[in-house]
Design a protein around this motif. Structure first.
Motif, PDB file in Angstrom:
ATOM      1  N   ILE A 186       0.846  -1.187   0.000  1.00  0.00           N
ATOM      2  CA  ILE A 186       0.000   0.000   0.000  1.00  0.00           C
ATOM      3  C   ILE A 186       0.882   1.239   0.000  1.00  0.00           C
ATOM      4  N   THR A 187       0.871   1.947  -1.126  1.00  0.00           N
ATOM      5  CA  THR A 187       1.710   3.134  -1.242  1.00  0.00           C
ATOM      6  C   THR A 187       0.982   4.388  -0.761  1.00  0.00           C
ATOM      7  N   SER A 188      -0.312   4.441  -0.974  1.00  0.00           N
ATOM      8  CA  SER A 188      -1.118   5.544  -0.446  1.00  0.00           C
ATOM      9  C   SER A 188      -2.544   5.036  -0.266  1.00  0.00           C
ATOM     10  N   PHE A 189      -3.216   5.554   0.741  1.00  0.00           N
ATOM     11  CA  PHE A 189      -4.574   5.088   1.025  1.00  0.00           C
ATOM     12  C   PHE A 189      -5.410   6.272   1.480  1.00  0.00           C
ATOM     13  N   ASP A 190      -6.515   6.485   0.787  1.00  0.00           N
ATOM     14  CA  ASP A 190      -7.429   7.580   1.093  1.00  0.00           C
ATOM     15  C   ASP A 190      -8.501   7.046   2.045  1.00  0.00           C
ATOM     16  N   GLY A 191      -8.342   7.315   3.309  1.00  0.00           N
ATOM     17  CA  GLY A 191      -9.245   6.802   4.326  1.00  0.00           C
ATOM     18  C   GLY A 191      -8.425   6.213   5.455  1.00  0.00           C
ATOM     19  N   SER A 192      -9.095   5.487   6.330  1.00  0.00           N
ATOM     20  CA  SER A 192      -8.368   4.834   7.417  1.00  0.00           C
ATOM     21  C   SER A 192      -9.004   3.481   7.701  1.00  0.00           C
ATOM     22  N   ALA A 193      -8.150   2.521   7.956  1.00  0.00           N
ATOM     23  CA  ALA A 193      -8.611   1.162   8.229  1.00  0.00           C
ATOM     24  C   ALA A 193      -7.729   0.542   9.290  1.00  0.00           C
ATOM     25  N   LYS A 194      -8.300  -0.398  10.004  1.00  0.00           N
ATOM     26  CA  LYS A 194      -7.541  -1.129  11.018  1.00  0.00           C
ATOM     27  C   LYS A 194      -7.777  -2.615  10.819  1.00  0.00           C
ATOM     28  N   PHE A 195      -6.694  -3.367  10.776  1.00  0.00           N
ATOM     29  CA  PHE A 195      -6.756  -4.823  10.799  1.00  0.00           C
ATOM     30  C   PHE A 195      -6.508  -5.257  12.227  1.00  0.00           C
ATOM     31  N   ILE A 196      -7.396  -6.058  12.762  1.00  0.00           N
ATOM     32  CA  ILE A 196      -7.139  -6.687  14.054  1.00  0.00           C
ATOM     33  C   ILE A 196      -6.850  -8.150  13.784  1.00  0.00           C
ATOM     34  N   ILE A 197      -5.651  -8.573  14.164  1.00  0.00           N
ATOM     35  CA  ILE A 197      -5.274  -9.977  14.024  1.00  0.00           C
ATOM     36  C   ILE A 197      -5.523 -10.601  15.386  1.00  0.00           C
ATOM     37  N   SER A 198      -6.477 -11.499  15.437  1.00  0.00           N
ATOM     38  CA  SER A 198      -6.905 -12.104  16.699  1.00  0.00           C
ATOM     39  C   SER A 198      -5.715 -12.632  17.498  1.00  0.00           C
ATOM     40  N   GLY A 199      -5.635 -12.200  18.747  1.00  0.00           N
ATOM     41  CA  GLY A 199      -4.581 -12.649  19.641  1.00  0.00           C
ATOM     42  C   GLY A 199      -3.248 -11.951  19.458  1.00  0.00           C
ATOM     43  N   GLU A 200      -3.148 -11.044  18.471  1.00  0.00           N
ATOM     44  CA  GLU A 200      -1.867 -10.385  18.188  1.00  0.00           C
ATOM     45  C   GLU A 200      -1.917  -8.875  18.376  1.00  0.00           C
ATOM     46  N   GLY A 201      -2.972  -8.217  17.890  1.00  0.00           N
ATOM     47  CA  GLY A 201      -3.070  -6.765  17.989  1.00  0.00           C
ATOM     48  C   GLY A 201      -3.583  -6.161  16.707  1.00  0.00           C
ATOM     49  N   GLY A 202      -3.405  -4.850  16.574  1.00  0.00           N
ATOM     50  CA  GLY A 202      -3.962  -4.134  15.440  1.00  0.00           C
ATOM     51  C   GLY A 202      -2.921  -3.449  14.582  1.00  0.00           C
ATOM     52  N   ILE A 203      -3.303  -3.242  13.314  1.00  0.00           N
ATOM     53  CA  ILE A 203      -2.477  -2.529  12.346  1.00  0.00           C
ATOM     54  C   ILE A 203      -3.355  -1.447  11.737  1.00  0.00           C
ATOM     55  N   VAL A 204      -2.887  -0.206  11.782  1.00  0.00           N
ATOM     56  CA  VAL A 204      -3.631   0.925  11.241  1.00  0.00           C
ATOM     57  C   VAL A 204      -3.031   1.321   9.900  1.00  0.00           C
ATOM     58  N   ILE A 205      -3.923   1.561   8.931  1.00  0.00           N
ATOM     59  CA  ILE A 205      -3.532   2.018   7.602  1.00  0.00           C
ATOM     60  C   ILE A 205      -4.285   3.321   7.347  1.00  0.00           C
TER      61      ILE A 205
END
Length: 94
Positions: free
Chosen positions: A16-35
Motif C-alpha cells: 500500500i503506497t497511499s490510502f485515502d481513508g483509514s482502516a484497522k486490521f485486528i489480528i486475533s490474539g496479536e493486535g492491530g495494524i492501522v492504515i
C-alpha cells in the motif's frame, strides 16, 4: 510488538503506497495494524473501518492466496464500519 505484527506492517507497507481513508486490521490474539494517509503502523486508533481475522486468514490475504471479499463472504474476515473503505483497501491488496 509481536513478530506477526512486525511482519504484517512490513508486508502492508510494501503493498500500500497511499490510502485515502483509514482502516484497522485486528489480528486475533496479536493486535492491530492501522492504515491511513500517514502509512502503515501497529496501533489501535479509531478508523473508518475495522477488519478482524485470525493470523492464518490475514497471511493468506497478504500472500494473495485468499481474496479479501471471499474471506468476508465466508466469515473468515469480519468488518465493522464503512464498507466502501473496506472495498478500497481490498482493491489495494489484490
Amino acid at each position: 510488538m509481536s513478530d506477526i505484527l512486525t511482519a504484517a506492517v512490513g508486508a502492508l507497507s510494501q503493498k500500500i503506497t497511499s490510502f485515502d481513508g483509514s482502516a484497522k486490521f485486528i489480528i486475533s490474539g496479536e493486535g492491530g495494524i492501522v492504515i491511513d494517509g500517514d502509512g502503515v503502523r501497529a496501533g489501535d486508533d479509531d478508523t473508518d473501518v475495522t477488519l478482524t481475522a485470525d493470523a492464518e486468514t490475514f497471511q493468506a490475504i497478504l500472500d494473495g492466496n485468499l481474496n479479501p471479499t471471499t474471506a468476508f463472504m465466508t466469515g473468515k474476515l469480519s468488518l465493522d464500519g464503512d464498507m466502501g473503505t473496506a472495498m478500497k483497501l481490498g482493491a489495494e491488496l489484490s
